[in-house]
Scaffold this active site. Structure first.
Site, PDB file in Angstrom:
ATOM      1  CB  SER A  22      -0.863   0.044   1.189  1.00 30.41           C
ATOM      2  OG  SER A  22      -1.814  -0.591   1.058  1.00 30.41           O
ATOM      3  CE1 TYR A 181      -5.263  13.386   3.751  1.00 30.21           C
ATOM      4  CE2 TYR A 181      -5.256  11.423   2.919  1.00 30.21           C
ATOM      5  CZ  TYR A 181      -4.855  12.215   3.784  1.00 30.21           C
ATOM      6  OH  TYR A 181      -4.054  11.707   4.974  1.00 30.21           O
ATOM      7  CG  LEU A 300      -5.638  -4.050  11.330  1.00 32.89           C
ATOM      8  CD1 LEU A 300      -6.454  -4.263  12.700  1.00 32.89           C
ATOM      9  CD2 LEU A 300      -3.894  -3.863  11.716  1.00 32.89           C
ATOM     10  N   GLY A 322      -0.018  -2.801   4.574  1.00 27.87           N
ATOM     11  CA  GLY A 322       0.819  -1.791   4.854  1.00 27.87           C
ATOM     12  C   GLY A 322       1.659  -1.774   5.920  1.00 27.87           C
TER      13      GLY A 322
END
Length: 355
Positions: A22, A181, A300, A322
């Site tokens: 990611s 965003y 996760l 990530g």
């Protein structure tokens, strides 16, 4: 055969497996230019077996940066600094992607380990932010509302940055429409109070995102994959929902997107998220619509069997991770070993593979 370690072909590229990195902000750029840190950070994941490495949220304009330390792609110096990083990823067998972004009202903030919090004042290098409506994120400075000319400039900036990304050698372009965003701010009725063609109905709230998908697809041509990351729920009453996300995902693919990267949250400070292993996988499944829309799952996902199961049950077509990559830059090599999948190891590391 492991699904996780089966290749995935998208337009002109074939990614060697479905365990991907990611985009993760490093807040370590200088004037939007990537540094040696970024080179080592991203190349190590390719050495560790990742199929696709997506570089962090990269601002298409200076005022679109989350912080003054964010990377950018609004000039040629920034483009040229990315090129050797892309080459390093390719040399290690992975595909290279970049996430093009505009932070909207969540721009001009302090980086995570700064002594201060909230918006960076002009005296410290901050700037006035823009958004669909002059509604501030809790604790941040109020933004200015984008007018029609400002919206047009955003669309053009994404197209120009997409072209620069291709010149730098990137294989995949991702449009950041998640995590509170700019495009997420347009999508959600909690942050978009407009009365014009960009506000009100879901079709109107999605209009800017779809214009950008069109513009990036035009810049990319027919060969280059285009992804769109969305937050499939705001985790807040009255916000953007997973059912709306499924509709927007369908629209995005009709406009030329190849995969919807499904995440969630980030729009409002009062969100309430129940976090557990794989907590966003059901959202990906909803957007996937039984396989009609290619999606990736994230959130996760930390173990090989867990990632394999997500794909086996049909919840997603690929896995983004990530934090687990930060803990173990060789996550894919470890996962392949645990699943009994035969994958190519760097010859320098083969002694660890066989003994």
């Amino acid at each position: 055969m492991s699904i996780l370690f089966s290749p995935l072909s998208i337009r002109s590229i074939t990614v060697r497996n479905r365990l991907w990195v990611s985009p993760m902000c490093m807040y370590s750029a200088v004037d939007g230019v990537v540094q040696e840190w970024h080179h080592t950070h991203l190349a190590q994941f390719a050495s560790g077996g990742a199929g696709l490495v997506v570089a962090e949220a990269t601002a298409v304009v200076p005022e679109g940066r989350i912080s003054p330390r964010d990377v950018g792609l609004w000039n040629d110096e920034q483009r040229d600094a990315w090129a050797p990083i892309v080459e390093a990823i390719h040399a290690r067998g992975a595909a290279a992607g970049i996430q093009l972004a505009h932070a909207g009202r969540k721009a001009s903030t302090w980086w995570p380990w700064a002594e201060n919090r909230g918006s960076v004042p002009a005296s410290d290098g901050g700037w006035t932010t823009t958004a669909p409506s002059p509604v501030a994120f809790d604790g941040f400075a109020p933004p200015e509302e984008l007018d029609s000319d400002g919206i047009d400039r955003v669309v053009e900036a994404f197209a120009v940055s997409a072209r620069r990304a291709l010149e730098a050698g990137f294989d995949v372009l991702e449009i950041h429409g998640a995590h509170g965003y700019l495009f997420h701010q347009f999508l959600s009725p909690l942050s978009n109070l407009r009365q014009d063609e960009y506000g009100g109905s879901l079709e109107n709230r999605a209009r800017l995102l779809l214009r950008v998908v069109d513009a990036v697809r035009a810049a990319a041509g027919d060969a280059v994959p285009v992804f769109v990351r969305i937050s499939a729920t705001d985790h807040a009453d009255g916000g953007f929902t997973e059912q709306e996300a499924a509709v927007v995902g369908g629209w995005a693919t009709e406009h030329g997107a190849d995969l919807i990267d499904v995440s969630s949250g980030g729009l409002v400070a009062h969100q309430k998220i129940s976090v557990f292993p794989g907590y966003q996988v059901p959202l990906a499944s909803t957007v996937r619509q039984g396989g009609r829309i290619p999606v990736s799952a994230v959130g996760l996902i930390t173990a090989a069997e867990q990632a394999e199961q997500v794909l086996a049950e049909g919840s997603a077509d690929a896995i983004f991770a990530g934090r687990e990559w930060l803990r173990d830059p060789h996550f894919a090599l470890r996962a392949a070993h645990e699943l009994g999948a035969e994958v190519a190891w760097p010859p320098q590391y083969e002694r660890a593979h066989w003994h």
